[in-house]
Motif scaffolding. Structure first.
Motif, PDB file in Angstrom:
ATOM      1  N   ARG A 157      -5.330   5.937   0.007  1.00 59.56           N
ATOM      2  CA  ARG A 157      -4.854   6.972  -0.919  1.00 59.56           C
ATOM      3  C   ARG A 157      -5.055   6.556  -2.378  1.00 59.56           C
ATOM      4  NH1 ARG A 157       0.948   9.005   1.657  1.00 59.56           N
ATOM      5  NH2 ARG A 157       0.116   9.721   3.656  1.00 59.56           N
ATOM      6  N   THR A 158      -4.866   5.259  -2.660  1.00 58.71           N
ATOM      7  CA  THR A 158      -5.022   4.749  -4.020  1.00 58.71           C
ATOM      8  C   THR A 158      -5.880   3.492  -3.966  1.00 58.71           C
ATOM      9  OG1 THR A 158      -2.831   5.586  -4.609  1.00 58.71           O
ATOM     10  CG2 THR A 158      -3.827   3.975  -6.090  1.00 58.71           C
ATOM     11  N   THR A 183     -10.339  10.273  -4.509  1.00 60.98           N
ATOM     12  CA  THR A 183      -9.072   9.574  -4.292  1.00 60.98           C
ATOM     13  C   THR A 183      -8.562   9.057  -5.624  1.00 60.98           C
ATOM     14  OG1 THR A 183      -8.007   7.824  -3.019  1.00 60.98           O
ATOM     15  CG2 THR A 183     -10.189   7.348  -3.879  1.00 60.98           C
ATOM     16  N   ASP A 184      -7.304   8.654  -5.672  1.00 60.03           N
ATOM     17  CA  ASP A 184      -6.709   8.133  -6.900  1.00 60.03           C
ATOM     18  C   ASP A 184      -7.224   6.718  -7.168  1.00 60.03           C
ATOM     19  OD1 ASP A 184      -5.279  10.452  -7.183  1.00 60.03           O
ATOM     20  OD2 ASP A 184      -3.525   9.684  -6.119  1.00 60.03           O
ATOM     21  N   VAL A 185      -7.476   6.436  -8.447  1.00 59.72           N
ATOM     22  CA  VAL A 185      -8.000   5.133  -8.855  1.00 59.72           C
ATOM     23  C   VAL A 185      -7.111   4.584  -9.964  1.00 59.72           C
ATOM     24  CG1 VAL A 185      -9.941   3.880  -9.867  1.00 59.72           C
ATOM     25  CG2 VAL A 185     -10.366   5.716  -8.214  1.00 59.72           C
ATOM     26  N   LEU A 186      -6.672   3.318  -9.797  1.00 55.85           N
ATOM     27  CA  LEU A 186      -5.938   2.594 -10.829  1.00 55.85           C
ATOM     28  C   LEU A 186      -6.863   1.526 -11.401  1.00 55.85           C
ATOM     29  CD1 LEU A 186      -2.374   2.059  -9.286  1.00 55.85           C
ATOM     30  CD2 LEU A 186      -3.046   3.651 -11.072  1.00 55.85           C
ATOM     31  N   PHE A 217       3.536   3.682 -11.024  1.00 60.83           N
ATOM     32  CA  PHE A 217       2.241   3.763 -10.360  1.00 60.83           C
ATOM     33  C   PHE A 217       2.386   3.357  -8.897  1.00 60.83           C
ATOM     34  CE2 PHE A 217       1.379   2.624 -14.816  1.00 60.83           C
ATOM     35  CZ  PHE A 217       0.635   3.737 -15.182  1.00 60.83           C
ATOM     36  N   PRO A 218       1.661   4.022  -8.009  1.00 65.92           N
ATOM     37  CA  PRO A 218       1.733   3.654  -6.593  1.00 65.92           C
ATOM     38  C   PRO A 218       1.012   2.328  -6.332  1.00 65.92           C
ATOM     39  CG  PRO A 218       0.085   5.360  -6.916  1.00 65.92           C
ATOM     40  CD  PRO A 218       0.754   5.173  -8.250  1.00 65.92           C
ATOM     41  N   PRO A 220      -1.693   0.105  -4.698  1.00 64.91           N
ATOM     42  CA  PRO A 220      -3.009   0.417  -4.119  1.00 64.91           C
ATOM     43  C   PRO A 220      -3.084   0.016  -2.652  1.00 64.91           C
ATOM     44  CG  PRO A 220      -3.216  -0.759  -6.216  1.00 64.91           C
ATOM     45  CD  PRO A 220      -1.783  -0.851  -5.813  1.00 64.91           C
TER      46      PRO A 220
END
Length: 492
Positions: A157-158, A183-186, A217-218, A220
């Motif tokens: 997801r991340t 997808t989410d990217v940090l 923040f989630p 990863p």
């Protein structure tokens, strides 16, 4: 003065004296050391030495102390804390380097040394030797063992990315992820080469690993450490021990995508998966969304076909079982026959029971004929006449009962407790009880005397009084008993 004295004066004197024409005045040790220091520093103010590091140690202050040697000579060296912090590699024994600095002396030990301003590896061969040495050390600790590798998540997801925020690497990764499966990217921005790059990369990896998802923040599900291609010097930050240990200790599955396909770093060995390029790392990280949708559609079609096929097979089995099962008429025909038999038997039984009841009624009715009833009444009247009482018996019984009642009345009158009071006696009472003895009277102290015409109080003083002998009581006459010779009226 003797000739021996002249010889002694020419070879050596006991006392130092100035001689005429002597232009070499004596110097102190400090003056000589300072002169040597100035001469050496002026003559060798900037030198570059090539040698192998030996006796390397790092002081608590941050300064580095070492020796540079070759096959025939050794020179001490020192690198102050400021230069040590700018060092691009981890110095250690056995590494061949080129040190740039100046020579100086150390008067305290009459030694000379080089003060190193910059130190570099002596060619690619020395760099590779250092790399192989560090690789063997970390492999011996098990940091590259296959059993340490963690499987990559199928659909994270991340995704956390450790790379430079301004390079083409992050754009390639984001572009490839958007094409395959958004997808989410940090992004954790770091330096990817130069001074401090290794510390920043290690800090970013440990920071992602330490996240618990409770912050803004989630956490990863996957981490990508990426950098573009370059020489071995450009990629050296990813060979540093601090980076390799951070990647090996990361609790999140990690992909190493450093350099091009032919470039290999120690970070690649410590990561859970190595990607030849950053774009390939993005492809490894997520599946193709279109392929997933197509797979889901195909799975849905197959599931529908399977359901329909199972329903058809179940319907066929049901029809086969239904043909083998008996019909309702077959199952109910024996029960219907039993019902008909029971109905017939019930009708015959009712008629038989009615016939028996009529016969029994006829027999009972025959016994109720009028002559028999009149005879029974006559006998009952005779028994009733024999049971009638006679008047003389009743009169005699009443007289006996009156006599007995009179005797009982006279006996009750003799038992009246106030009857002796009429003859002059008194009844002694204390606390509502009759006093029956002298001791009880003395104990009571105050008593009440009941006479025929009233009561008076008295106090017992405890003194003895003369008593006259009591007159004998006349014997009590027994009550008259009823005459038992009288015959009972109802006796037979």
């Amino acid at each position: 003065m003797s000739p021996d004295d002249d010889a002694y004066d020419s070879s050596g004197r006991l006392l130092a004296e100035e001689r005429p024409g002597d232009n070499a005045p004596p110097l102190t040790v400090s003056e000589l050391s300072a002169s040597l220091k100035r001469t050496v520093e002026d003559r060798f103010g900037h030198v570059r030495l090539r040698g192998e590091i030996s006796g390397f140690k790092r002081a608590a202050s941050g300064h580095l102390y070492l020796c540079l040697k070759d096959d025939n000579a050794v020179i001490d060296g020192v690198m102050w804390k400021g230069g040590a912090q700018r060092l691009a590699f981890a110095a250690q024994d056995g590494v061949e380097v080129i040190a740039t600095g100046k020579l100086t002396t150390y008067p305290g030990r009459s030694k000379y040394q080089i003060v190193i301003d910059r130190m570099e590896l002596a060619g690619e061969g020395a760099l590779m030797a250092l790399l192989e040495k560090l690789k063997a050390k970390l492999a011996a600790e098990g940091l590259f063992a296959p059993e340490r590798k963690k499987p990559l998540p199928f659909l994270p997801r991340t995704i956390g990315v450790v790379t430079s925020p301004t390079g083409a690497v992050i754009r390639d990764i984001l572009h490839r992820l958007s094409d395959r499966c958004p997808t989410d990217v940090l992004l954790w921005p770091v330096l990817v080469q130069g001074q401090g790059a290794a510390e920043q990369v290690a800090t970013a990896v440990r920071g992602f690993s330490a996240m618990d998802g409770s912050g803004p923040f989630p956490r990863p599900d996957l981490v990508i450490v990426a950098r573009g291609g370059g020489s071995i010097e450009d990629l050296w930050s990813f060979n540093e021990e601090i980076v390799v240990r951070a990647v090996a200790d990361c609790t999140i599955p990690i992909i190493s995508a450093v350099g091009h396909e032919t470039d290999t770093t120690l970070c690649d060995h410590a990561a859970d998966r190595r990607a030849p390029t950053p774009t390939a790392a993005a492809e490894m990280a997520v599946p193709v969304r279109a392929e997933l949708l197509a797979g889901l559609g195909e799975a849905g079609l197959r599931a529908g076909r399977a359901v329909r096929r199972n329903a058809a097979q179940a319907r066929e089995r049901l029809e086969m079982q239904a043909r083998l099962m008996p019909t309702p008429e077959t199952l109910l025909s024996p029960q219907r026959q039993r019902l008909d038999d029971a109905s017939l038997r019930l009708q015959h039984g009712l008629r038989h029971r009615l016939t028996e009841a009529r016969a029994h009624l006829s027999e009972a009715g025959a016994a109720l004929r009028p002559p028999l009833l009149l005879q029974y009444l006559r006998r009952a009247g005779e028994r009733l006449d024999r049971l009638k009482p006679r008047p003389d018996y009743l009169t005699r019984a009443l007289a006996d009962r009156a006599t007995a009642l009179d005797r009982v009345s006279r006996h009750f009158a003799s038992l009246d407790p106030d009857l002796p009071l009429r003859r002059g006696y008194a009844r002694v009472m204390a606390s509502g009880h009759v006093v029956r003895s002298v001791g009880a009277a003395r104990t009571a102290g105050e008593v009440t005397l009941h006479f025929q015409d009233g009561t008076v109080g008295a106090v017992v003083d405890g003194s003895a009084a003369r008593t006259s002998p009591a007159s004998p009581r006349p014997p009590r006459r027994p009550p008259d008993r009823p005459d038992q010779s009288q015959q009972d009226l109802f006796s037979r």
